[in-house]
Every structure is written in C-alpha cells, then in structure tokens.
Design a protein around this motif. Structure first.
Motif, short mmCIF file in Angstrom:
data_model
loop_
_atom_site.label_atom_id
_atom_site.label_comp_id
_atom_site.label_asym_id
_atom_site.label_seq_id
_atom_site.Cartn_x
_atom_site.Cartn_y
_atom_site.Cartn_z
N ALA A 331 -57.55 58.08 -59.84
CA ALA A 331 -56.58 58.98 -59.20
C ALA A 331 -57.08 59.57 -57.89
N PHE A 332 -58.39 59.48 -57.63
CA PHE A 332 -58.96 60.14 -56.46
C PHE A 332 -58.39 59.61 -55.15
N ALA A 333 -58.28 58.28 -55.03
CA ALA A 333 -57.79 57.69 -53.78
C ALA A 333 -56.37 58.17 -53.46
N LYS A 334 -55.51 58.16 -54.47
CA LYS A 334 -54.13 58.60 -54.25
C LYS A 334 -54.09 60.08 -53.89
N ALA A 335 -54.86 60.90 -54.62
CA ALA A 335 -54.84 62.34 -54.36
C ALA A 335 -55.35 62.66 -52.96
N THR A 336 -56.48 62.10 -52.57
CA THR A 336 -57.04 62.42 -51.26
C THR A 336 -56.17 61.88 -50.13
N SER A 337 -55.52 60.74 -50.35
CA SER A 337 -54.62 60.20 -49.33
C SER A 337 -53.44 61.14 -49.10
N HIS A 338 -52.91 61.71 -50.18
CA HIS A 338 -51.79 62.63 -50.04
C HIS A 338 -52.24 63.99 -49.50
N ILE A 339 -53.45 64.42 -49.84
CA ILE A 339 -53.97 65.66 -49.28
C ILE A 339 -54.20 65.52 -47.77
N ALA A 340 -54.53 64.32 -47.33
CA ALA A 340 -54.82 64.09 -45.92
C ALA A 340 -53.60 64.34 -45.03
N LEU A 341 -52.38 64.19 -45.58
CA LEU A 341 -51.19 64.42 -44.76
C LEU A 341 -51.13 65.86 -44.26
N PRO A 342 -51.08 66.88 -45.14
CA PRO A 342 -51.05 68.25 -44.61
C PRO A 342 -52.31 68.63 -43.86
N LEU A 343 -53.45 68.09 -44.29
CA LEU A 343 -54.71 68.44 -43.63
C LEU A 343 -54.72 67.99 -42.17
N ASN A 344 -54.25 66.77 -41.91
CA ASN A 344 -54.24 66.28 -40.53
C ASN A 344 -53.14 66.94 -39.71
N LEU A 345 -52.02 67.26 -40.33
CA LEU A 345 -50.97 67.99 -39.61
C LEU A 345 -51.47 69.38 -39.22
N ILE A 346 -52.21 70.01 -40.13
CA ILE A 346 -52.81 71.31 -39.82
C ILE A 346 -53.80 71.17 -38.67
N SER A 347 -54.59 70.08 -38.68
CA SER A 347 -55.56 69.84 -37.61
C SER A 347 -54.88 69.74 -36.25
N ALA A 348 -53.67 69.17 -36.24
CA ALA A 348 -52.94 69.03 -34.99
C ALA A 348 -52.29 70.34 -34.56
N ALA A 349 -51.80 71.12 -35.54
CA ALA A 349 -51.01 72.30 -35.22
C ALA A 349 -51.84 73.55 -35.00
N ALA A 350 -52.98 73.68 -35.69
CA ALA A 350 -53.73 74.93 -35.66
C ALA A 350 -54.19 75.35 -34.26
N PRO A 351 -54.81 74.47 -33.46
CA PRO A 351 -55.29 74.93 -32.15
C PRO A 351 -54.20 75.51 -31.25
N PRO A 352 -53.06 74.82 -31.03
CA PRO A 352 -52.05 75.44 -30.16
C PRO A 352 -51.45 76.72 -30.74
N ILE A 353 -51.28 76.79 -32.08
CA ILE A 353 -50.71 78.00 -32.68
C ILE A 353 -51.66 79.18 -32.49
N LEU A 354 -52.94 78.98 -32.78
CA LEU A 354 -53.89 80.08 -32.65
C LEU A 354 -54.13 80.44 -31.18
N ALA A 355 -54.08 79.44 -30.31
CA ALA A 355 -54.22 79.74 -28.88
C ALA A 355 -53.05 80.59 -28.38
N ALA A 356 -51.84 80.26 -28.82
CA ALA A 356 -50.67 81.05 -28.45
C ALA A 356 -50.76 82.46 -29.03
N MET A 357 -51.23 82.56 -30.26
CA MET A 357 -51.40 83.87 -30.90
C MET A 357 -52.38 84.73 -30.11
N LEU A 358 -53.49 84.14 -29.69
CA LEU A 358 -54.50 84.86 -28.93
C LEU A 358 -53.95 85.31 -27.59
N THR A 359 -53.20 84.42 -26.93
CA THR A 359 -52.67 84.71 -25.60
C THR A 359 -51.62 85.81 -25.62
N HIS A 360 -50.73 85.77 -26.59
CA HIS A 360 -49.57 86.67 -26.60
C HIS A 360 -49.79 87.96 -27.39
#
Length: 398
Positions: A331-360
C-alpha cells in the motif's frame, strides 16, 4: 543496514543529488534566462512552480505503474523524460517552450525524484526503510550546496543553455544507467512478500480518515517549511536586519536542517516518523513565538534559526516516513503517490502566498499564520500518534 540496501542507497543518493541539484538552475542563472528570453525574472521562477504542479498532478497517475512495474522501471522512464526536458529548456526561445520544458521536467521528476526513491527503498527494505530514507535525505539536503557552485561554473563556461545540455547528458548518461543497472529488478510478487510480522504491524489499507489526517498534517507543515525556505531572507529583513545580515543568518539554515536530519538518522529505529513529527511540530510554533516577541534582536534571530532549522529539517524526514507507520509494502506506493499531489501543490503555492502575506500584512501576521498552521498540524500528529498506538495494541493482541 544490509549490503543490498546500502547499494541501492548509494545509487539513489547520486541520482537524487543530480536530479534535485540540476533543477535548482533558475536560482543561479535566472537573470541570464530572463535577459535571453526577454521575460521578467518572476516569470523565470514560475517555471519551478509549473514543475511542482506537474509533479503533483502526475503523482497519483503513477501509483499503478509503481505497483505493477516497480520503482526501478518508472525511475528509468523518469530519467529519460527529464533528459528531454532539459534539451527543450536549452532550445527555448520563447516563454511557451520554456514552460513546456518545465512541464516535461515535472513529469520526469514525478517519476524519478523523492517519492519514487522512497518507494524504491520501501520495496527493498519494507517497514525498515525509515533509516535508509533518513540517510538519503541527509545526502540530498546537500544538493544546493553542491550544485549551485557547479551550475555557476558551468554557466560561466558554456552559458545557461549549455548547462541545460550538460544536465540532459547527466540524466541520460549517469542517472538512467544508474537506475537501469544499479537498482535491483523486482521479482514477481515482491511487493506482497512481507514477512508475517510486517503484515501484522500495520493494516494495508487504513481507513480514509487516517489518510486524510496524514495528508493534512504533512501539507500544513510543508506549507510553512517550504514557504519559509523561499522567503526567509525577506522575512529577516522585515525583522530589521540589513540585506547582508539577513543573508548571513539565512545561510546557516541549511546547515542546521541537515544537522537535524543527521540526528534523526543516528536515532535509527528508536523512533518512527510520527515521533519525529511530534517533536519537530512542537518546536515550530515556539520558533515563531520567539521571532514575534524578539523584535529583531540578534539573539532572537539566532534562536529562531536554530529552533526553526532543527524543526523543519526533522519534519522533512517525518513527511517521508510517516506513511511507513500505517502502510505496508503493497500500500505504500499508492499512498505516497497520492500524498505527493497535495504536497507538490503546496510546494508551488506556498512561496507566492507567504510572500504576498509578508508584503501586504507584515511579518507578525505572516508568523501568526505560520504558527496557526503548525499548531493545526501538531494536533493532527497527536491524533495520528493515538491511532499508531491503537495499531500497535491490535498487532500485539492478534
């Protein structure tokens, strides 16, 4: 650690260093790319966001290939695709092809980078893979330290396009042969070949609420740690440090993070990913509070770097190893593959969101948000810890 696991670990360490190190290209030659393609510098760095989004979207689609064909074959395909991506990046003359290249690199990365490496180690070591994963992360944590100067030297010698071609050759002539000849072929039924003790240690398919808790805890902590890695220098400047001071303090973070991974690795099998996550997750809000109430004095900055660096370094290991607590080899391969979806989306979204938060809204609001996310993740880890104990009790009584 037996000889087979050690051999696989060496192969993965070299290939993962090349993979992650080469993808850090924009950090060194971003301005050259911007000038050559006549695009803004933020557009250049948006290529990395495209990479992470693509990796996240592809990850669940690869769950079945990982299960049926095994990590070795999927990683071989990933290295070949990544080589093509670097060739297209070298040939890019306009922004469209630039982003297409990063999309292809994302496909290759999804098949060959961290998630795939963890699945490979789980295939070889099963539920004893935690130590091997920790050792791998200890090495890959040095990727920027090794490849940033390497990229700078290559770019000075052959230009950024030539550097891309060198990395394409590295994927095709180093990583692909390493995966092909250095990783063990999986025999039929290998995924289902756990020992009886392994099968009884965790259910192969925990209930969905457990999976949701795992994903949420990992994603919330990743939002903070990945986002902070991108904006740390700006955050320290907002605390009143000069640019030189901010870079000096920020440059020590990587050393502290790798040290935390080393401590976890030395601990070996004495604790699991949830225990690592609980200790590190407790430290993270403390680090935020120190920075909020320290008002930018040097001792508070130093304490923040130390505590936050230890926590974020350990959490990187926890994110990779928490699924080992609840999922067996099958089950590990399936679980980690599905966990990777939100994890990579977070990796893409976090820097601009936190940068905007810091700026504004300023640094205090940013730190409050980070503390809220970290505290929420800690609550979820506590709930997972309780479920871990329930699993252990069930295994003991069965």
């Amino acid at each position: 650690m037996n000889r087979e696991i050690a051999g696989v670990l060496v192969v993965l360490a070299v290939a993962q260093l090349i993979g992650w190190g080469s993808l850090g290209l924009p950090a060194i030659v971003g301005r050259r790319i911007a000038a050559d393609l006549q695009i803004a510098l933020p557009t250049v760095f948006a290529g990395t966001s495209v990479l992470y989004v693509t990796m996240g979207l592809c990850a669940p689609l690869l769950a079945e290939p990982f299960k049926r064909a095994g990590a070795r074959r999927v990683m071989m395909a990933g290295a070949a695709v990544a080589a093509l991506g670097f060739v297209l990046l070298a040939c890019a003359q306009e922004v469209a092809l630039y982003f297409i290249a990063w999309t292809i690199l994302g496909v290759g990365g999804s098949a060959a980078l961290s998630t795939a490496a963890y699945i490979m180690l789980n295939e070889v070591a099963g539920r004893h893979a935690k130590g091997a994963i920790g050792a791998l992360m200890l090495v890959t944590g040095l990727s920027s330290s090794i490849f940033w100067p390497t990229t700078a030297c290559l770019a000075d010698a052959v230009g950024w396009r030539g550097t891309c071609m060198v990395y394409a050759l590295a994927m095709g002539l180093v990583c692909l042969p390493l995966y092909t000849f250095g990783l063990p072929r999986r025999t039929a039924g290998a995924v289902g070949s756990e020992t009886s003790s392994e099968r009884s240690a965790a259910p192969s398919a925990p209930d969905r609420s457990t999976f949701v808790l795992v994903v949420a805890a990992i994603a919330l902590n990743a939002f903070v740690s990945i986002g902070f890695s991108a904006i740390l220098v700006e955050l320290l400047k907002a605390q009143g440090l000069s640019a030189t001071e901010a870079v000096a303090f920020g440059s020590t973070l990587g050393v502290v993070q790798v040290s935390a991974r080393a401590i976890d690795f030395i601990g070996g099998g004495r604790w699991d990913g949830i225990t690592t996550g609980l200790v590190a997750g407790t430290l993270l809000p403390v680090a935020m509070l120190i920075l909020i109430f320290g008002h930018g004095v040097y001792w508070s900055i130093a304490a923040f770097i130390l505590i936050y660096g230890m926590a974020s370094g350990a959490l990187a290991v926890a994110r990779a190893t928490i699924p080992l607590v609840f999922y067996d080899r099958g089950a590990f391969a399936k679980a980690t593959s599905h966990i990777a979806l939100p994890l990579n989306l977070i990796s893409a979204a976090a820097p601009p969101i936190l940068a905007a938060m810091l700026t504004h809204f300023g640094s205090d609001a940013l730190l409050a948000l980070a503390m809220l996310c970290s505290s929420g993740a800690l609550v979820m880890l506590l709930m997972l810890g309780r479920r871990r104990r329930m699993i252990g009790t069930a295994a003991t009584t069965s």
